[in-house]
Enzyme design. Structure first.
Site, PDB file in Angstrom:
ATOM      1  N   ARG A 172       0.831  -1.214   0.000  1.00  0.00           N
ATOM      2  CA  ARG A 172       0.000   0.000   0.000  1.00  0.00           C
ATOM      3  C   ARG A 172       0.867   1.267   0.000  1.00  0.00           C
ATOM      4  O   ARG A 172       0.537   2.255  -0.641  1.00  0.00           O
ATOM      5  CB  ARG A 172      -0.935  -0.006   1.215  1.00  0.00           C
ATOM      6  CG  ARG A 172      -1.989  -1.129   1.160  1.00  0.00           C
ATOM      7  CD  ARG A 172      -3.234  -0.673   0.442  1.00  0.00           C
ATOM      8  NE  ARG A 172      -4.167  -1.756   0.177  1.00  0.00           N
ATOM      9  CZ  ARG A 172      -5.247  -2.037   0.918  1.00  0.00           C
ATOM     10  NH1 ARG A 172      -5.505  -1.319   1.996  1.00  0.00           N
ATOM     11  NH2 ARG A 172      -6.054  -3.020   0.572  1.00  0.00           N
ATOM     12  N   ASP A 191      11.225 -15.524  17.402  1.00  0.00           N
ATOM     13  CA  ASP A 191      12.282 -15.682  18.411  1.00  0.00           C
ATOM     14  C   ASP A 191      12.759 -14.363  19.033  1.00  0.00           C
ATOM     15  O   ASP A 191      13.456 -14.380  20.040  1.00  0.00           O
ATOM     16  CB  ASP A 191      13.506 -16.375  17.788  1.00  0.00           C
ATOM     17  CG  ASP A 191      13.215 -17.817  17.422  1.00  0.00           C
ATOM     18  OD1 ASP A 191      12.338 -18.416  18.083  1.00  0.00           O
ATOM     19  OD2 ASP A 191      13.842 -18.343  16.494  1.00  0.00           O
ATOM     20  N   ARG A 215       1.278 -32.222  39.618  1.00  0.00           N
ATOM     21  CA  ARG A 215       2.362 -32.707  38.763  1.00  0.00           C
ATOM     22  C   ARG A 215       3.403 -31.625  38.512  1.00  0.00           C
ATOM     23  O   ARG A 215       3.185 -30.452  38.805  1.00  0.00           O
ATOM     24  CB  ARG A 215       1.798 -33.125  37.401  1.00  0.00           C
ATOM     25  CG  ARG A 215       1.066 -34.434  37.448  1.00  0.00           C
ATOM     26  CD  ARG A 215       0.475 -34.741  36.084  1.00  0.00           C
ATOM     27  NE  ARG A 215      -0.165 -36.050  36.123  1.00  0.00           N
ATOM     28  CZ  ARG A 215      -1.277 -36.349  35.453  1.00  0.00           C
ATOM     29  NH1 ARG A 215      -1.865 -35.451  34.702  1.00  0.00           N
ATOM     30  NH2 ARG A 215      -1.774 -37.559  35.540  1.00  0.00           N
ATOM     31  N   HIS A 238       5.114 -26.183  16.456  1.00  0.00           N
ATOM     32  CA  HIS A 238       4.742 -25.188  15.440  1.00  0.00           C
ATOM     33  C   HIS A 238       3.452 -24.443  15.734  1.00  0.00           C
ATOM     34  O   HIS A 238       3.166 -23.441  15.069  1.00  0.00           O
ATOM     35  CB  HIS A 238       4.662 -25.854  14.066  1.00  0.00           C
ATOM     36  CG  HIS A 238       6.019 -26.115  13.494  1.00  0.00           C
ATOM     37  ND1 HIS A 238       6.725 -27.256  13.792  1.00  0.00           N
ATOM     38  CD2 HIS A 238       6.795 -25.359  12.695  1.00  0.00           C
ATOM     39  CE1 HIS A 238       7.891 -27.196  13.171  1.00  0.00           C
ATOM     40  NE2 HIS A 238       7.973 -26.067  12.509  1.00  0.00           N
ATOM     41  N   ARG A 286       3.805 -20.797  16.002  1.00  0.00           N
ATOM     42  CA  ARG A 286       4.036 -19.954  14.827  1.00  0.00           C
ATOM     43  C   ARG A 286       2.735 -19.468  14.191  1.00  0.00           C
ATOM     44  O   ARG A 286       2.752 -18.588  13.349  1.00  0.00           O
ATOM     45  CB  ARG A 286       4.785 -20.758  13.758  1.00  0.00           C
ATOM     46  CG  ARG A 286       6.209 -21.053  14.075  1.00  0.00           C
ATOM     47  CD  ARG A 286       7.093 -20.259  13.116  1.00  0.00           C
ATOM     48  NE  ARG A 286       8.460 -20.651  13.238  1.00  0.00           N
ATOM     49  CZ  ARG A 286       9.074 -21.529  12.443  1.00  0.00           C
ATOM     50  NH1 ARG A 286       8.403 -22.105  11.458  1.00  0.00           N
ATOM     51  NH2 ARG A 286      10.324 -21.816  12.620  1.00  0.00           N
TER      52      ARG A 286
HETATM   53  P1  ATP Z   1      14.656 -17.611  11.036  1.00  0.00           P
HETATM   54  O1  ATP Z   1      14.928 -16.613  12.123  1.00  0.00           O
HETATM   55  O2  ATP Z   1      13.237 -18.022  11.004  1.00  0.00           O
HETATM   56  O3  ATP Z   1      15.608 -18.775  11.016  1.00  0.00           O
HETATM   57  P2  ATP Z   1      16.169 -16.618   8.799  1.00  0.00           P
HETATM   58  O4  ATP Z   1      15.928 -15.573   7.775  1.00  0.00           O
HETATM   59  O5  ATP Z   1      17.373 -16.423   9.686  1.00  0.00           O
HETATM   60  O6  ATP Z   1      14.829 -16.792   9.652  1.00  0.00           O
HETATM   61  P3  ATP Z   1      17.498 -18.751   7.370  1.00  0.00           P
HETATM   62  O7  ATP Z   1      17.021 -20.114   6.996  1.00  0.00           O
HETATM   63  O8  ATP Z   1      18.754 -18.637   8.149  1.00  0.00           O
HETATM   64  O9  ATP Z   1      16.263 -18.041   8.099  1.00  0.00           O
HETATM   65  O10 ATP Z   1      17.715 -17.874   6.045  1.00  0.00           O
HETATM   66  C1  ATP Z   1      16.693 -17.794   5.056  1.00  0.00           C
HETATM   67  C2  ATP Z   1      17.294 -17.963   3.697  1.00  0.00           C
HETATM   68  O11 ATP Z   1      18.223 -16.909   3.461  1.00  0.00           O
HETATM   69  C3  ATP Z   1      18.111 -19.231   3.516  1.00  0.00           C
HETATM   70  O12 ATP Z   1      17.309 -20.346   3.207  1.00  0.00           O
HETATM   71  C4  ATP Z   1      19.043 -18.862   2.367  1.00  0.00           C
HETATM   72  O13 ATP Z   1      18.374 -19.013   1.139  1.00  0.00           O
HETATM   73  C5  ATP Z   1      19.275 -17.374   2.622  1.00  0.00           C
HETATM   74  N1  ATP Z   1      20.574 -17.190   3.288  1.00  0.00           N
HETATM   75  C6  ATP Z   1      20.869 -17.420   4.580  1.00  0.00           C
HETATM   76  N2  ATP Z   1      22.163 -17.180   4.841  1.00  0.00           N
HETATM   77  C7  ATP Z   1      22.722 -16.797   3.665  1.00  0.00           C
HETATM   78  C8  ATP Z   1      24.037 -16.416   3.263  1.00  0.00           C
HETATM   79  N3  ATP Z   1      25.057 -16.393   4.126  1.00  0.00           N
HETATM   80  N4  ATP Z   1      24.227 -16.079   1.970  1.00  0.00           N
HETATM   81  C9  ATP Z   1      23.205 -16.103   1.082  1.00  0.00           C
HETATM   82  N5  ATP Z   1      21.948 -16.462   1.422  1.00  0.00           N
HETATM   83  C10 ATP Z   1      21.693 -16.804   2.673  1.00  0.00           C
END
Ligand code: ATP
Length: 328
Positions: free
Chosen positions: A29, A131, A166, A255, A258
């Site tokens: 938006r 988290d 408990r 889950h 979430r």
């Molecule tokens: P959560 O807090 O829920 O874990 P997040 O964003 O930290 O969320 P990740 O699985 O760590 O979750 O990252 C999401 C996506 O970002 C990954 O699946 C990957 O595709 C991309 N990603 C993470 N780290 C890197 C990196 N160092 N370089 C490039 N891409 C990355």
């Protein structure tokens, strides 16, 4: 309106969090209000690699703020961590004419954004994770809803554990971060809270508080364990049984934490963050993470933000111990 970008891609990535939809709505938006086009990328970086997109107009984001999950789906993409995958993602950006990306997720999502920023695309991250573990921000979208969802279940558990005298061990989400466990533990009046950030001395941290509570007349005990604590809920319960012979039951909330309709707080924060993200892009800013400081929405350089550490709140933990009568 004269803006620095003309077509923004928005996506959700990593673990989903209630409130992500409100952030998407605000991004869309705000963009449209400024005359910027908005494209939704489905399934995070996976969708960027595979050209999985949808045009987002004003009506497409109507009535989504109250819905849990994310209308754009979320995913983790190993392929994006490889150069070949990132090149495909860049090709999609070029094909669609995207000059900016807004990624809603956690630290990993922000790291991914940085790799694309090198190619001239403006990038902004919005912290969306239950988290609350993004160091630069005092708050992350989804945290309040997850706390309330966990509490609702724990309140129900307390009724039955009290009737049967408990010990209830509840495992809440948090592989590496115990913020959710601490907030939930304080709010439900737990006897013990264990977090992954601190090594557990079982006698001192678990048995002594339970014993003191028992000596004080308590006949039921609530132990909150973040999933990243060694052994998890089941391991902790096993030891409590061995040391105390209490009738100990484990509940892994999993889950369910979430999901659900986001609270007012999550909708408000998500909306403010989405609004701020697009304004940054319109002003020509890039490589920023939107963050909260007190009640204010601010932003940080992504690299600076990723270098920051968020410690567990010692004050809250010591308050929790004081309120349960554990001293020393
Ligand atoms: P959560 O807090 O829920 O874990 P997040 O964003 O930290 O969320 P990740 O699985 O760590 O979750 O990252 C999401 C996506 O970002 C990954 O699946 C990957 O595709 C991309 N990603 C993470 N780290 C890197 C990196 N160092 N370089 C490039 N891409 C990355």
């Amino acid at each position: 309106m004269d803006t620095a970008v003309h077509r923004i891609g928005v996506f959700t990535s990593g673990g989903d969090a209630p409130g992500m939809n409100a952030a998407i709505r605000a991004v869309v938006r705000t963009s449209l209000h400024m005359g910027i086009e908005c494209i939704g990328i489905r399934r995070g970086y996976h969708g960027l690699i595979n050209g999985d997109f949808t045009r987002l107009d004003f009506e497409s984001v109507s009535d989504i703020s109250r819905r849990g999950g994310t209308i754009l789906y979320s995913a983790r993409s190993l392929e994006f961590k490889e150069e070949a995958g990132r090149n495909k993602a860049l090709a999609t950006c070029k094909l669609l004419g995207l000059d900016a990306l807004v990624g809603i997720g956690g630290d990993g999502t922000f790291r991914g954004l940085l790799t694309l920023a090198d190619s001239g695309i403006s990038v902004i991250g919005i912290p969306g994770t239950i988290d609350n573990d993004i160091a630069c921000s005092s708050y992350t979208v989804g945290y309040d809803t997850a706390c309330n969802t966990a509490l609702e279940s724990i309140d129900r558990l307390r009724d039955t554990m009290k009737s049967h005298e408990r010990c209830s061990v509840v495992e809440v989400m948090g592989h590496r971060a115990g913020h959710l466990a601490v907030a939930v533990g304080i709010s439900c009046g737990a006897t013990v809270v264990l977090v992954p950030e601190q090594p557990v001395d079982f006698q001192r941290d678990v048995i002594t508080p339970i014993r003191q509570a028992r000596l004080g007349g308590r006949t039921h005990f609530m132990v909150i364990v973040a999933e990243g604590v060694p052994g998890g809920g089941y391991g902790v319960a096993q030891q409590i049984k061995e040391y105390t012979a209490l009738d100990t039951r484990v509940t892994v909330l999993g889950h369910v934490q979430r999901g659900g309709s986001p609270t007012a707080r999550d909708r408000m924060v998500a909306t403010n963050m989405g609004y701020h993200a697009v304004r940054l892009l319109a002003e020509g800013k890039t490589c920023r993470v939107v963050a909260m400081e007190g009640d204010n929405i601010i932003d940080y350089d992504i690299t600076e933000a990723l270098g920051m550490k968020k410690e567990i709140d010692e004050y809250s933990l010591s308050m929790l111990r004081d309120l349960t009568g554990v001293h020393g």
